[in-house]
Design a protein around this motif. Structure first.
Motif, PDB file in Angstrom:
ATOM      1  N   PHE A 144      -2.225  -7.254   2.452  1.00  0.00           N
ATOM      2  CA  PHE A 144      -1.731  -7.792   1.051  1.00  0.00           C
ATOM      3  C   PHE A 144      -0.328  -8.706   1.828  1.00  0.00           C
ATOM      4  CE2 PHE A 144       1.537  -7.941  -2.073  1.00  0.00           C
ATOM      5  CZ  PHE A 144       0.661  -8.304  -3.216  1.00  0.00           C
ATOM      6  N   LEU A 167      -6.725  -3.375  -0.699  1.00  0.00           N
ATOM      7  CA  LEU A 167      -5.751  -2.094  -0.575  1.00  0.00           C
ATOM      8  C   LEU A 167      -6.669  -0.963  -0.950  1.00  0.00           C
ATOM      9  CD1 LEU A 167      -3.249  -3.778  -2.834  1.00  0.00           C
ATOM     10  CD2 LEU A 167      -2.842  -3.181  -0.556  1.00  0.00           C
ATOM     11  N   TRP A 183       2.513  -2.360  -2.309  1.00  0.00           N
ATOM     12  CA  TRP A 183       1.727  -3.215  -1.818  1.00  0.00           C
ATOM     13  C   TRP A 183       1.962  -3.887  -0.443  1.00  0.00           C
ATOM     14  CZ3 TRP A 183      -1.085  -5.592  -6.553  1.00  0.00           C
ATOM     15  CH2 TRP A 183      -1.815  -4.593  -7.252  1.00  0.00           C
ATOM     16  N   ILE A 231      -6.028  -8.108  -3.157  1.00  0.00           N
ATOM     17  CA  ILE A 231      -5.784  -6.876  -3.736  1.00  0.00           C
ATOM     18  C   ILE A 231      -6.818  -5.762  -3.540  1.00  0.00           C
ATOM     19  CG2 ILE A 231      -5.663  -5.654  -6.187  1.00  0.00           C
ATOM     20  CD1 ILE A 231      -4.242  -7.913  -7.197  1.00  0.00           C
ATOM     21  N   GLU A 281      -4.118   3.252  -3.870  1.00  0.00           N
ATOM     22  CA  GLU A 281      -2.926   2.511  -4.043  1.00  0.00           C
ATOM     23  C   GLU A 281      -2.872   1.453  -5.043  1.00  0.00           C
ATOM     24  OE1 GLU A 281       0.344   2.173  -2.141  1.00  0.00           O
ATOM     25  OE2 GLU A 281      -0.201   3.988  -2.146  1.00  0.00           O
ATOM     26  N   ILE A 282      -4.041   0.954  -5.199  1.00  0.00           N
ATOM     27  CA  ILE A 282      -4.362  -0.227  -6.439  1.00  0.00           C
ATOM     28  C   ILE A 282      -4.219   0.558  -7.724  1.00  0.00           C
ATOM     29  CG2 ILE A 282      -5.915  -1.483  -7.495  1.00  0.00           C
ATOM     30  CD1 ILE A 282      -7.340  -1.910  -4.993  1.00  0.00           C
TER      31      ILE A 282
END
Length: 230
Positions: A131, A21, A125, A18, A25-26
């Motif tokens: 990812f 990213l 994601w 994660i 976006e997270i």
């Protein structure tokens, strides 16, 4: 349940992909396309044949994923532990839009906390290569495990598979004959008969919801192809 800062910290620690990213976006997915859930042991998380509601990421506990038959029997495929991914959910989300049904069911094997990404959140994601690469690497590992399971079901006797299932969990296990039968995809009566045979041979001791391994060396020899057909 909305995600708290603690949920986000635990999720990032268990799923380091994660962090690769983009920050926006997270935040966008976790704030609007994810929810936290806490479920008790035995809770059904998804049903075989049902549409996929999202992508589960386990924070604590365990999810048992199994394939059922019309006769009511089931075969455990794998367990999703913290930091693992569910390939049944992954395959459903990546599958043909005309056939989105889940190919197995998932039940909490213990009190479980998880974060559920919505299908659009997972798609956002997965559009990012780091990812997506992480998801497919776990998918490949799980597929190798499932090939091993298929080989065991096809070519190993049930007593070998039972011996293998008893190993690697410590000298004393708190489980039921039914739970072992579900794991092996058979019926309780057969597991009970085999366990009593193992007890007569001095390999283990049985009591209520408890199995004590006495001779793991003999069990390991059977699991690896030794023993007899009695």
């Amino acid at each position: 349940m909305s995600l708290t800062p603690e949920h986000r910290e635990r999720l990032a620690a268990l799923y380091p992909a994660i962090d690769a990213l983009p920050a926006e976006e997270i935040d966008a997915v976790l704030s609007s396309q994810a929810m936290a859930a806490a479920v008790p042991a035995g809770a059904v998380l998804f049903e075989q044949g049902a549409p996929c509601r999202g992508f589960p990421m386990v924070l604590s506990g365990s999810v048992r994923v199994a394939r059922g038959s019309p006769t009511g029997r089931s075969l455990e495929l794998y367990r999703v532990q913290p930091g693992d991914l569910c390939i049944v959910s992954t395959g459903c989300l990546y599958g043909d839009a005309g056939a989105p049904a889940l190919s197995a069911h998932g039940v909490a094997a213990a009190d479980t906390e998880l974060v559920l990404l919505s299908p659009p959140g997972f798609e956002r994601w997965a559009a990012h290569e780091p990812f997506r690469r992480y998801v497919f690497s776990v998918f490949a590992d799980r597929m190798a495990d499932l090939m091993g399971l298929a080989e065991a079901v096809a070519f190993q006797r049930l007593d070998q598979r039972l011996a293998s299932a008893l190993l690697g969990h410590g000298p004393t296990q708190h489980t039921t004959h039914q739970a072992l039968a579900d794991e092996l995809g058979t019926v309780r009566e057969i597991v009970t008969r085999l366990l009593r045979r193992f007890e007569r041979q001095g390999w283990l001791r049985l009591s209520r919801e408890r199995i004590e391994l006495v001779d793991p060396v003999a069990l390991r020899a059977l699991a690896q192809g030794g023993g007899d057909d009695r």
